[in-house]
Design a protein around this motif. Structure first.
Motif, short mmCIF file in Angstrom:
data_model
loop_
_atom_site.label_atom_id
_atom_site.label_comp_id
_atom_site.label_asym_id
_atom_site.label_seq_id
_atom_site.Cartn_x
_atom_site.Cartn_y
_atom_site.Cartn_z
N THR B 241 -11.01 -5.56 6.90
CA THR B 241 -10.92 -3.96 6.43
C THR B 241 -10.15 -3.43 7.59
OG1 THR B 241 -12.81 -3.20 7.58
CG2 THR B 241 -13.18 -4.05 5.26
N ASP B 242 -9.75 -2.09 7.25
CA ASP B 242 -8.93 -1.39 8.14
C ASP B 242 -9.62 -1.19 9.57
OD1 ASP B 242 -6.85 -1.36 6.31
OD2 ASP B 242 -7.10 0.74 5.90
N ARG B 243 -11.12 -0.78 9.10
CA ARG B 243 -11.94 -0.57 10.43
C ARG B 243 -12.12 -1.74 11.55
NH1 ARG B 243 -15.42 3.20 11.72
NH2 ARG B 243 -16.69 2.56 13.49
N GLU B 244 -12.21 -2.89 10.80
CA GLU B 244 -12.03 -4.10 11.71
C GLU B 244 -10.85 -4.10 12.30
OE1 GLU B 244 -14.95 -6.79 8.84
OE2 GLU B 244 -12.83 -7.28 9.01
N LYS B 245 -9.48 -3.98 11.81
CA LYS B 245 -8.37 -4.11 12.36
C LYS B 245 -8.28 -3.17 13.68
CE LYS B 245 -5.84 -5.66 8.37
NZ LYS B 245 -4.93 -5.13 7.25
N ALA B 246 -8.54 -1.83 13.19
CA ALA B 246 -8.62 -0.94 14.20
C ALA B 246 -9.44 -1.13 15.44
CB ALA B 246 -9.14 0.63 13.65
N GLU B 247 -10.55 -1.80 15.20
CA GLU B 247 -11.57 -2.13 16.35
C GLU B 247 -10.89 -3.21 17.09
OE1 GLU B 247 -15.23 -3.08 14.40
OE2 GLU B 247 -16.08 -1.02 14.46
N ALA B 248 -10.18 -4.07 16.59
CA ALA B 248 -9.45 -5.17 17.18
C ALA B 248 -8.54 -4.51 18.31
CB ALA B 248 -8.94 -6.21 16.22
N ILE B 249 -7.69 -3.55 17.73
CA ILE B 249 -6.78 -2.96 18.51
C ILE B 249 -7.53 -2.06 19.46
CG2 ILE B 249 -4.90 -1.00 18.59
CD1 ILE B 249 -4.40 -1.87 15.57
N MET B 250 -8.54 -1.30 19.31
CA MET B 250 -9.30 -0.62 20.27
C MET B 250 -9.69 -1.50 21.49
SD MET B 250 -9.86 2.60 20.52
CE MET B 250 -10.35 3.59 22.09
N GLU B 251 -10.36 -2.76 20.90
CA GLU B 251 -10.83 -3.56 22.03
C GLU B 251 -9.69 -4.14 23.03
OE1 GLU B 251 -12.69 -7.70 21.05
OE2 GLU B 251 -13.73 -6.13 19.85
#
Lengths: 650, 260
Positions: B241-251
């Motif tokens: 999901t977009d959220r998972e992708k965003a979290e990966a970037i944030m990490e």
């Protein structure tokens, strides 16, 4: 006799047609832009300009010169006598005998014209020019016979009745064809147009300074608030259009043009003829001379209100010119080819923004950094980091201002500059440089058509120079020399400028430097266009070489006929392809005299000639040759002697 | 198909600075953007500048053959973004072109992104060309490192920054530069408070990290010079999901110390 009434009628008709044609032609020139000329003074000066200045150029070809004197002189004199004798019916031996002599002279000249036309050199235009000698012969022969018959010098009934009729018929044909060529054709664009337009061109020349042994080579400034260059034939000054019409298509320009010889798409003669097509309207289908190399004749068309580029002339033709002025120097009608080419380039650059190849980049660099290479303007003195050159800003006053030029950025030119500095130092000349305050002289910008950038550079340099006191400017760059000497005057910059060859020669003559004999082999000297043809300096470089003990073995094309190196007028920047390279041809000239060294006096020439593939003669600037031959006095105290000795202390 | 008479292209231009002489000029990337605009919409493409820019620099854009440059007056201390947003809202525009970053001043390269955010338009960075426009969508060729290209289909209107890979700007000519109009309008002048406190000092050249190539053969050296560096710990996330992708970037940002 039939001729009694027919001849005056024919004469009146031909003269009337001439007058109508002449007025038509004058109106074509008047489509050009206004330019003030001295009307009366110009017309008064015209005979002298023709007989002295123009003849001086024509005389380079002795046979043709004498031919022309006989033919043209005979024609003018016979016309002056034919009118009273045959139009007004004046009968006098004082008129008929001179008329016989005049027509005989003209006939003799015409025979030589005819002979040359039997096997004409490639540079001559054919077409209508091929019929000209026949009509010259017809005109002079017919009037000679007619005058002989009617003068009463022959016995009565010399021919008998039938003979008289036959002769009358032959004479009529001869007179009619002669008159139509020489009078009708003169006004209506035939080969004889050159006599009428040429006479007026001499009277109203745009550079009257050229007559009487003068020189006028600086380009005319553009009014930046007005029209920027020439887009259409009507944008030329009216007397430029008149000048184009004066062309006799002798092709001397073509024979000396380096771009034509290199197979680039330029032929000065064709260019002028295309301008004639432009001013009169029509196509170049009737042009019967050599084409622009690689371009077909017959496709160009134009009229006074049609853009010249693409249609009449291809832009590549205009950009092939190296502005070497060989064509202008050689033109017996004193037509100004280079002015016209630069005028048209100005439109391409200033209005269209279509300077080819590296042109745009170079102009951009000049605008942003004041040098064509785009180097840091603060690094102008890097070449002399170890020379400790005096700066004008520190000294304020010096005898000689050394104008370094953009050669300071080029490693080959730096060797010339350093050689010149060593000469200046050896002669203890009081000199200084501008350092980072110096800008490009504007030569390249101007010849690429960007007069706006040229003017801003010129004004900037003039403002800088006005801050300091100096007697003369000396430079190793003939282009900067020419621009500062001949083109800054229009913007209020008047200086005594010397090329380094002149200056070093002065030093030698004054005994301020001693020279050793040159120990190399055969040396030839290549006259830079901007030093020679543009500024008339042919002697000092040769005197300098002589002072070095060098016997110059002159190339076939040297002095005012020197062949360009191909580096002028921004030609290396616009780089129009041809079949050969101009620099290669120039080095071939040197090889023909077995030169081992080509002495040059210009860093641009150095760069161009040194770009020729080895083996080739060595290229040395005069400054380098002199610096090598400097005799330095041994008595000079070295720094080692004054250094305190180091003692060992225990 | 070019130039397209119905296409409305606006190019945002700034006054550039020559790297050697520091003299005002047309900015190189902005000029490439103008060139692209000229290709797509001819002389109908608009030029927009915010601020009290140097006239010689701006006139160089006009010298490329455009009749007018709209100068939105907002004062030297103003933020350019609100003025541009206002201008673009009041003037219908399909494509906004600009350089990647200015050659002087802040040169943060943020203007296109802030505009995209406030106008709600997509931003395409570093484009080399716009190939065609069909049914309200443009085929945009994006320049990637080492000569690679990616074709994107972007709905109009959008904002694009022009890469150095785009065709070089044409020569500017004195005549059109002199004749062109510098039209002025007053724009929203919001003082850039943050910037007022900044101090400007000339940039110092930073030492460059040497890239030692231990290549044995010419082929290796060629590869090192041209090939895109592969797999340096990166991770391609296509699913999720977009959220998972965003979290990966944030990490990643936290681990790199960009976000604390």
């Amino acid at each position: 006799m039939l001729l009694d009434w027919l001849l005056p009628t024919l004469l009146i008709a031909a003269l009337a047609l001439l007058a109508i044609g002449a007025i038509r032609r004058i109106n074509l020139w008047r489509a050009g832009q206004p330019e003030a000329v001295k009307l009366i003074a110009g017309l008064m000066a015209m005979p002298r300009r023709y007989l002295v200045d123009l003849h001086h150029v024509v005389e380079r070809d002795k046979v043709m010169s004498n031919t022309h004197v006989a033919t043209a002189g005979g024609f003018v004199l016979s016309m002056l006598l034919i009118i009273p004798v045959y139009l007004f019916g004046l009968e006098s031996r004082w008129l008929t005998i001179p008329l016989l002599i005049a027509t005989a002279a003209m006939f003799t000249g015409a025979i030589f014209v005819y002979r040359r036309r039997r096997n004409p050199p490639a540079r001559l235009s054919k077409g209508p020019w091929m019929r000209l000698p026949k009509n010259l012969l017809a005109f002079s022969g017919s009037f000679f016979l007619l005058t002989l018959l009617t003068s009463g010098l022959l016995p009565e009934n010399f021919l008998g009745v039938w003979g008289g009729w036959v002769l009358t018929a032959i004479l009529l044909v001869g007179i009619a064809s002669g008159l139509s060529e020489l009078l009708f054709g003169m006004g209506w664009g035939g080969p004889m147009k050159h006599a009428f337009a040429g006479a007026l061109h001499l009277a109203f020349h745009r550079r009257p300074e050229r007559f009487g042994g003068g020189r006028s080579t600086g380009l005319k400034p553009v009014n930046l608030d007005g029209a920027l260059g020439v887009a259409e034939p009507k944008d030329f000054k009216w007397n430029q259009l008149l000048g184009f019409d004066a062309c006799v298509q002798c092709g001397r320009c073509e024979a000396v043009c380096p771009a034509f010889a290199a197979g680039q798409p330029l032929n000065p003669k064709k260019l002028i003829q295309d301008m004639v097509v432009g001013l009169a309207g029509g196509t170049d289908a009737n042009y019967a001379g050599s084409p622009y190399p690689g371009t077909e004749v017959g496709k160009a068309h134009g009229n006074p209100h049609q853009p010249i580029v693409d249609g009449l002339v291809n832009a590549d033709t205009l950009w092939s010119c190296t502005t070497c002025r060989a064509c202008v120097e050689e033109c017996p009608m004193m037509i100004e080819h280079v002015d016209a080419i630069v005028d048209m380039r100005r439109h391409i650059t200033l209005e269209r923004g279509e300077t080819p190849n590296k042109g745009a980049e170079v102009l951009d660099n000049l605008i942003a950094t004041d040098n064509p290479g785009g180097y840091d303007p603060g690094s102008r003195m890097n070449w002399a980091a170890d020379l400790d050159l005096p700066l004008m800003a520190d000294k304020q006053e010096a005898e000689v201002l050394f104008w370094v030029s953009d050669g300071c950025f080029d490693m080959r030119s730096q060797r010339i500059l350093r050689a010149f500095v060593s000469i200046l130092k050896a002669a203890n000349v009081d000199f200084a440089v501008l350092g980072n305050e110096e800008c490009d002289s504007g030569d390249v910008a101007r010849r690429l058509g960007d007069d706006a950038t040229f003017q801003s550079l010129a004004k900037h340099n003039i403002a800088t120079l006005s801050q300091y006191r100096f007697k003369r400017i000396v430079t190793t760059d003939p282009h900067a020399f020419h621009v500062i000497n001949n083109e800054y005057g229009d913007f209020g910059g008047h200086y005594e400028v010397l090329h380094h060859s002149t200056f070093i020669n002065e030093l030698v003559e004054q005994g301020r430097i001693q020279l050793d004999r040159f120990k190399g082999g055969t040396v030839t000297y290549h006259d830079p266009c901007y030093l020679g043809r543009y500024n008339g300096e042919y002697e000092s470089p040769r005197a300098l070489l002589k002072a070095l003990g060098i016997e110059v073995s002159e190339m076939e094309r040297s002095g005012y006929r020197s062949r360009c190196c191909g580096g002028g007028g921004g030609a290396p920047i616009t780089d129009i392809p041809g079949e050969h390279r101009i620099a290669d041809m120039r080095v071939d000239d040197a090889r023909q005299v077995d030169a081992e060294t080509i002495a040059v006096a210009c860093q641009q020439c150095t760069a161009m000639l040194e770009g020729v593939v080895e083996p080739r003669p060595e290229i040395r600037d005069l400054a380098e040759l002199v610096a090598d031959g400097l005799v330095v006095e041994a008595a000079e105290p070295g720094p080692a002697k004054t250094r305190p000795a180091v003692e060992e202390v225990h | 198909m070019w130039p397209d008479p119905n296409l409305k292209v606006a190019t945002l231009v700034s006054v550039g600075q020559h790297p050697k002489s520091g003299r005002a000029r047309r900015a190189e990337q902005d000029a490439r953007a103008v060139e692209l605009g000229l290709k797509m919409a001819g002389t109908r493409s608009r030029l927009v500048n915010v601020g009290a820019g140097d006239e010689t620099g701006l006139r160089q854009y006009l010298g490329m053959g455009l009749p007018e440059l709209m100068q939105v007056k907002a004062g030297t201390e103003a933020d350019a973004v609100p003025a541009l947003v206002e201008h673009l809202k009041t003037h219908p525009t399909d494509i906004v072109l600009t350089g990647i970053r200015a050659e002087q001043g802040e040169a943060s390269g943020m203007v296109p992104y802030l505009l995209g955010e406030q106008l709600g338009w997509p931003v395409v960075s570093r484009i080399a060309d716009i190939q065609k426009i069909e049914d309200g969508k443009a085929d945009v060729l994006q320049a990637l490192p080492r000569g690679q290209r990616r074709l994107l289909r972007v709905p109009l209107p959008f904002i694009a920054t022009v890469d150095n890979a785009a065709p070089e700007a044409r020569q500017y000519a004195y005549g059109p530069a002199r004749r062109g109009q510098l039209a002025e309008t007053n724009g929203t002048a919001i003082v850039d408070e943050a910037r007022l406190e900044w101090q400007e000092t000339p940039a110092k050249p930073r030492p460059k990290r040497l890239n030692v190539v231990k290549a044995k053969s010419a082929a290796d050296r060629f590869k090192a010079a041209t090939a895109k560096p592969q797999g340096q710990g990166g991770q391609v996330i296509r699913d999720g999901t977009d959220r998972e992708k965003a979290e990966a970037i944030m990490e990643l940002l936290i681990s790199e110390g960009v976000v604390r």
